[in-house]
Design a protein around this motif. Structure first.
Motif, PDB file in Angstrom:
ATOM      1  N   LYS A  87      -2.872  -7.217  14.344  1.00  0.00           N
ATOM      2  CA  LYS A  87      -2.086  -6.191  13.987  1.00  0.00           C
ATOM      3  C   LYS A  87      -1.566  -6.377  12.601  1.00  0.00           C
ATOM      4  CE  LYS A  87       2.317  -3.760  15.434  1.00  0.00           C
ATOM      5  NZ  LYS A  87       3.500  -3.971  16.292  1.00  0.00           N
ATOM      6  N   GLY A  88      -1.097  -7.453  12.343  1.00  0.00           N
ATOM      7  CA  GLY A  88      -0.700  -7.795  10.857  1.00  0.00           C
ATOM      8  C   GLY A  88      -1.769  -7.666   9.739  1.00  0.00           C
ATOM      9  N   TRP A  89      -3.005  -8.010  10.059  1.00  0.00           N
ATOM     10  CA  TRP A  89      -4.302  -7.967   9.270  1.00  0.00           C
ATOM     11  C   TRP A  89      -4.814  -6.651   8.943  1.00  0.00           C
ATOM     12  CZ3 TRP A  89      -5.606 -12.078   6.660  1.00  0.00           C
ATOM     13  CH2 TRP A  89      -6.880 -12.011   5.936  1.00  0.00           C
ATOM     14  N   GLU A  90      -4.582  -5.621   9.788  1.00  0.00           N
ATOM     15  CA  GLU A  90      -4.761  -4.193   9.582  1.00  0.00           C
ATOM     16  C   GLU A  90      -3.817  -3.383   8.628  1.00  0.00           C
ATOM     17  OE1 GLU A  90      -4.880  -2.767  13.441  1.00  0.00           O
ATOM     18  OE2 GLU A  90      -6.845  -3.558  14.108  1.00  0.00           O
ATOM     19  N   LYS A  91      -2.663  -3.951   8.102  1.00  0.00           N
ATOM     20  CA  LYS A  91      -1.733  -3.333   7.223  1.00  0.00           C
ATOM     21  C   LYS A  91      -2.004  -3.538   5.855  1.00  0.00           C
ATOM     22  CE  LYS A  91       2.099  -3.455  10.849  1.00  0.00           C
ATOM     23  NZ  LYS A  91       3.407  -4.069  10.836  1.00  0.00           N
ATOM     24  N   ASN A  92      -1.351  -3.043   4.899  1.00  0.00           N
ATOM     25  CA  ASN A  92      -1.114  -3.469   3.452  1.00  0.00           C
ATOM     26  C   ASN A  92      -2.450  -3.330   2.734  1.00  0.00           C
ATOM     27  OD1 ASN A  92       1.453  -3.799   3.726  1.00  0.00           O
ATOM     28  ND2 ASN A  92       1.164  -5.617   4.676  1.00  0.00           N
ATOM     29  N   GLN A  93      -3.151  -2.327   2.745  1.00  0.00           N
ATOM     30  CA  GLN A  93      -4.369  -1.879   1.973  1.00  0.00           C
ATOM     31  C   GLN A  93      -4.051  -1.733   0.521  1.00  0.00           C
ATOM     32  OE1 GLN A  93      -7.386  -2.518   3.181  1.00  0.00           O
ATOM     33  NE2 GLN A  93      -6.815  -2.982   5.224  1.00  0.00           N
ATOM     34  N   THR A  94      -4.545  -2.642  -0.196  1.00  0.00           N
ATOM     35  CA  THR A  94      -4.187  -2.547  -1.727  1.00  0.00           C
ATOM     36  C   THR A  94      -5.600  -2.492  -2.481  1.00  0.00           C
ATOM     37  OG1 THR A  94      -4.082  -4.864  -1.976  1.00  0.00           O
ATOM     38  CG2 THR A  94      -1.813  -3.408  -1.586  1.00  0.00           C
ATOM     39  N   THR A  95      -5.452  -2.258  -3.700  1.00  0.00           N
ATOM     40  CA  THR A  95      -6.819  -2.028  -4.854  1.00  0.00           C
ATOM     41  C   THR A  95      -7.078  -3.290  -4.957  1.00  0.00           C
ATOM     42  OG1 THR A  95      -5.054  -1.804  -6.511  1.00  0.00           O
ATOM     43  CG2 THR A  95      -5.831   0.098  -5.647  1.00  0.00           C
ATOM     44  N   SER A  96      -6.371  -4.268  -5.318  1.00  0.00           N
ATOM     45  CA  SER A  96      -6.816  -5.956  -5.808  1.00  0.00           C
ATOM     46  C   SER A  96      -7.258  -6.513  -4.590  1.00  0.00           C
ATOM     47  CB  SER A  96      -5.650  -6.461  -6.390  1.00  0.00           C
ATOM     48  OG  SER A  96      -6.059  -7.756  -6.648  1.00  0.00           O
ATOM     49  N   THR A  97      -8.261  -7.242  -4.748  1.00  0.00           N
ATOM     50  CA  THR A  97      -8.944  -8.108  -3.541  1.00  0.00           C
ATOM     51  C   THR A  97      -7.662  -9.021  -3.053  1.00  0.00           C
ATOM     52  OG1 THR A  97     -10.891  -7.664  -4.158  1.00  0.00           O
ATOM     53  CG2 THR A  97     -10.502  -9.487  -2.472  1.00  0.00           C
ATOM     54  N   MET A  98      -7.245 -10.075  -4.278  1.00  0.00           N
ATOM     55  CA  MET A  98      -6.634 -10.996  -3.916  1.00  0.00           C
ATOM     56  C   MET A  98      -5.018 -10.642  -3.500  1.00  0.00           C
ATOM     57  SD  MET A  98      -7.965 -13.924  -3.968  1.00  0.00           S
ATOM     58  CE  MET A  98      -6.671 -14.884  -3.842  1.00  0.00           C
ATOM     59  N   GLN A  99      -4.675  -9.184  -3.909  1.00  0.00           N
ATOM     60  CA  GLN A  99      -3.399  -8.913  -3.748  1.00  0.00           C
ATOM     61  C   GLN A  99      -3.381  -8.208  -2.312  1.00  0.00           C
ATOM     62  OE1 GLN A  99      -0.566  -8.826  -5.309  1.00  0.00           O
ATOM     63  NE2 GLN A  99       0.681  -7.451  -3.804  1.00  0.00           N
ATOM     64  N   ASN A 100      -4.677  -7.635  -1.736  1.00  0.00           N
ATOM     65  CA  ASN A 100      -4.912  -7.186  -0.431  1.00  0.00           C
ATOM     66  C   ASN A 100      -4.803  -8.524   0.549  1.00  0.00           C
ATOM     67  OD1 ASN A 100      -5.406  -5.462   1.441  1.00  0.00           O
ATOM     68  ND2 ASN A 100      -7.482  -5.728   1.425  1.00  0.00           N
ATOM     69  N   VAL A 101      -5.451  -9.782   0.291  1.00  0.00           N
ATOM     70  CA  VAL A 101      -5.427 -10.855   0.919  1.00  0.00           C
ATOM     71  C   VAL A 101      -3.658 -11.300   1.335  1.00  0.00           C
ATOM     72  CG1 VAL A 101      -6.126 -13.305   1.327  1.00  0.00           C
ATOM     73  CG2 VAL A 101      -7.664 -11.491   0.573  1.00  0.00           C
ATOM     74  N   TRP A 102      -3.353 -11.428   0.276  1.00  0.00           N
ATOM     75  CA  TRP A 102      -1.902 -12.026   0.346  1.00  0.00           C
ATOM     76  C   TRP A 102      -1.140 -10.874   0.980  1.00  0.00           C
ATOM     77  CZ3 TRP A 102       2.707  -9.489  -1.439  1.00  0.00           C
ATOM     78  CH2 TRP A 102       3.816 -10.593  -1.661  1.00  0.00           C
ATOM     79  N   SER A 103      -1.107  -9.716   0.677  1.00  0.00           N
ATOM     80  CA  SER A 103      -0.460  -8.780   1.718  1.00  0.00           C
ATOM     81  C   SER A 103      -0.718  -8.787   3.281  1.00  0.00           C
ATOM     82  CB  SER A 103      -0.745  -7.350   1.396  1.00  0.00           C
ATOM     83  OG  SER A 103      -0.355  -6.991  -0.137  1.00  0.00           O
ATOM     84  N   LYS A 104      -1.898  -9.037   3.498  1.00  0.00           N
ATOM     85  CA  LYS A 104      -2.250  -9.069   5.006  1.00  0.00           C
ATOM     86  C   LYS A 104      -1.802 -10.502   5.555  1.00  0.00           C
ATOM     87  CE  LYS A 104      -6.708  -6.756   4.747  1.00  0.00           C
ATOM     88  NZ  LYS A 104      -6.504  -5.692   5.814  1.00  0.00           N
ATOM     89  N   LEU A 105      -1.808 -11.441   4.703  1.00  0.00           N
ATOM     90  CA  LEU A 105      -1.273 -12.665   5.122  1.00  0.00           C
ATOM     91  C   LEU A 105       0.336 -12.559   5.531  1.00  0.00           C
ATOM     92  CD1 LEU A 105      -2.804 -15.495   3.116  1.00  0.00           C
ATOM     93  CD2 LEU A 105      -3.570 -15.052   5.527  1.00  0.00           C
TER      94      LEU A 105
END
Length: 353
Positions: A262-280
């Protein structure tokens, strides 16, 4: 938050520096005005460093070569922004780093004659016109305010008090409540020593309206002949949330993987690293929510389970044919075992840390 003003009458003696440092630490001072240090500019940094890296300092050597005023503050606790400096004043804005507590602070060391102090009164009047915050003024004014401010010496004259009184009426400053000693400076060690109240703390109407319960403590002078003035104000510091910690027992919870997904499916962003950080970060939020729902107040839950089990067993033993009571007992045993297993896992993990 403890704020201190102290005429230390020189800091070139290492034993006195150690005594001042100990006083500051024992009384948990966050902001201190050290007056009449008598330390030369070239030696000031060396002595200031003895207080430790947690202290930042400002002084008025650019107006007086004898280091008349030092202000130190614990930079992790408060921030001080200097606004004005002169031979007799350092004025700044103090803000607590973790609380809604901001005020003007002025450290004063008055010169030794009526004539030379007149610039001090003018400077305080000018600062009051600019100050729209709660304002605290502390220090050694070297001046009397009332006739009772000196004993065993010459009587206080009107000429010695009139400028001080006029300044207070112009600046909206009134003295803070105090406890401890009344007199703040002592001359001689004989029975009839001269005692004077020349160190004081004042606040404007905004200060008194906001911090009406504040009291200034006139403490023992120690190795100086002036008493330190210590003001304590209990600031409601904003505490951050508890740091995130992953407990291994969470991985065995049946909803753990679901919370991760559920958490991993949230917070899609343009930057790959920012995306990983947001998912975590989102996974952490879901994990904390699950932990709060299932395992919050673990010790309390264990005690509750023990009480529920005791009650269920009492009913079950008294009624051997009551199947509902037996099922309740079985349920309580399983729940208690689960919580005890979780507790043991947490203890094991913490012991390794």
């Amino acid at each position: 938050m403890n704020i201190c003003s102290w005429n230390v009458r020189g800091m070139n003696d290492p034993s006195k520096v150690g005594d001042i440092k100990n006083f500051v630490n024992v009384n948990k001072i966050s902001v201190v005005a050290l007056i009449e240090t008598r330390v030369k500019l070239k030696n000031s940094s060396k002595l200031q460093n003895k207080f430790g890296a947690q202290w930042h300092w400002v002084s008025n050597y650019d107006h007086s070569d004898r280091g008349r005023i030092w202000i130190g503050w614990k930079h992790r606790v408060v921030t001080l922004t200097v606004v004005y400096k002169s031979e007799q004043i350092i004025h700044g804005i103090v803000s607590a780093n973790s609380a809604n507590f901001t005020y003007g602070f002025t450290a004063v060391y008055g010169l030794h004659s009526i004539e030379t102090r007149r610039s001090l009164w003018r400077e305080l009047s000018s600062l009051s016109a600019l100050n729209n915050l709660a304002w605290l003024v502390m220090g050694d004014f070297n001046s009397f305010l009332y006739s009772r401010d000196r004993v065993n010496g010459n009587s206080v004259t009107n000429a010695e008090t009139i400028d001080f009184e006029t300044c207070l009426s112009q600046t909206d400053l009134t003295e803070l409540k105090s406890c401890g000693h009344f007199y703040s400076w002592y001359k001689g060690h004989e029975v009839h020593r001269i005692s004077s109240r020349i160190d004081r703390a004042f606040g404007n109407s905004c200060w008194h309206g906001t911090y009406s319960d504040v009291v200034v403590d006139y403490m023992n002078p120690g190795l100086s002949d002036h008493t330190p003035l210590v003001m304590n104000y209990k600031v409601n510091m904003k505490k951050g949330g508890r740091p995130f910690k992953f407990f291994n027992y969470m991985a065995d919870h049946p909803q753990f993987l679901q919370a991760v997904q559920k958490g991993w499916e949230k917070n899609q962003t343009t930057s790959t690293m920012q995306n990983v950080w947001s998912k975590l970060k989102a996974v952490k939020v879901e994990h904390k929510a699950l932990h709060k729902q299932e395992f919050a107040q673990l010790e309390t839950n264990i005690e509750k389970c023990r009480r529920d089990l005791e009650m269920a067993q009492s009913i079950s033993i008294a009624n051997p044919d009551d199947s509902v009571a037996q099922e309740k007992e079985t349920e309580c045993v399983a729940k208690l075992k689960l919580f005890l297993k979780v507790q043991e896992s947490a203890y094991r993990q913490k012991s390794r840390i």
